[in-house]
Design a protein around this motif. Sequence first.
Motif, short mmCIF file in Angstrom:
data_model
loop_
_atom_site.label_atom_id
_atom_site.label_comp_id
_atom_site.label_asym_id
_atom_site.label_seq_id
_atom_site.Cartn_x
_atom_site.Cartn_y
_atom_site.Cartn_z
N ILE A 2 61.66 13.15 -26.56
CA ILE A 2 60.29 12.66 -26.43
C ILE A 2 59.97 11.70 -27.58
O ILE A 2 59.37 10.64 -27.38
CB ILE A 2 59.29 13.83 -26.36
N VAL A 3 60.38 12.06 -28.78
CA VAL A 3 60.16 11.18 -29.95
C VAL A 3 60.95 9.88 -29.79
O VAL A 3 60.44 8.80 -30.08
CB VAL A 3 60.53 11.92 -31.26
N ALA A 4 62.18 9.97 -29.31
CA ALA A 4 63.00 8.77 -29.13
C ALA A 4 62.39 7.83 -28.09
O ALA A 4 62.53 6.61 -28.19
CB ALA A 4 64.42 9.16 -28.71
N LEU A 5 61.71 8.39 -27.09
CA LEU A 5 61.10 7.56 -26.05
C LEU A 5 59.80 6.90 -26.51
O LEU A 5 59.24 6.08 -25.79
CB LEU A 5 60.84 8.39 -24.80
N ASP A 6 59.34 7.24 -27.70
CA ASP A 6 58.08 6.70 -28.20
C ASP A 6 58.25 5.37 -28.92
O ASP A 6 57.31 4.85 -29.48
CB ASP A 6 57.41 7.73 -29.12
N THR A 7 59.45 4.81 -28.89
CA THR A 7 59.70 3.52 -29.53
C THR A 7 59.55 2.40 -28.50
O THR A 7 59.53 2.65 -27.30
CB THR A 7 61.11 3.48 -30.13
N ALA A 8 59.47 1.19 -29.00
CA ALA A 8 59.31 0.04 -28.11
C ALA A 8 60.54 -0.17 -27.24
O ALA A 8 60.43 -0.55 -26.08
CB ALA A 8 59.03 -1.21 -28.92
N ARG A 9 61.71 0.07 -27.78
CA ARG A 9 62.97 -0.08 -27.04
C ARG A 9 63.77 1.21 -27.17
O ARG A 9 64.69 1.30 -27.98
CB ARG A 9 63.76 -1.26 -27.56
#
Length: 107
Positions: A73-80
């Motif tokens: 979930i944290v990794a998906l919170d980035t722009a890419r």
Amino acid sequence: MGGPPGSGSARDPGLQPERTRLAWRRTTLTYTVVAVLAGRQVVRDDVTVVGVVAAALGALVWLAFLWVAHRRIVALDTARPRALPVRAGVAAVVCVICLAAFGATVL
């Protein structure tokens, strides 16, 4: 349009990361409900050593799944966002299979 995969063109993920993040949250909630129901089954029925051990192992696997899901979930919170690492995918699948086995043991 983006062109074929690997062509070096910029990829616009659109809302896909948000949908994936929401799917991870729903899966985590469902996993939590199943773990709680398995624990409840141990408490409501005659408490056996096998049931208690299965519930304890289920709780540990639930914590492991929470850890994997939180990282994703944290990794998906980035722009890419980057792709799901194979080890994380395997860990999530193993956690789900273990929860099913522990749930069957409790029943």
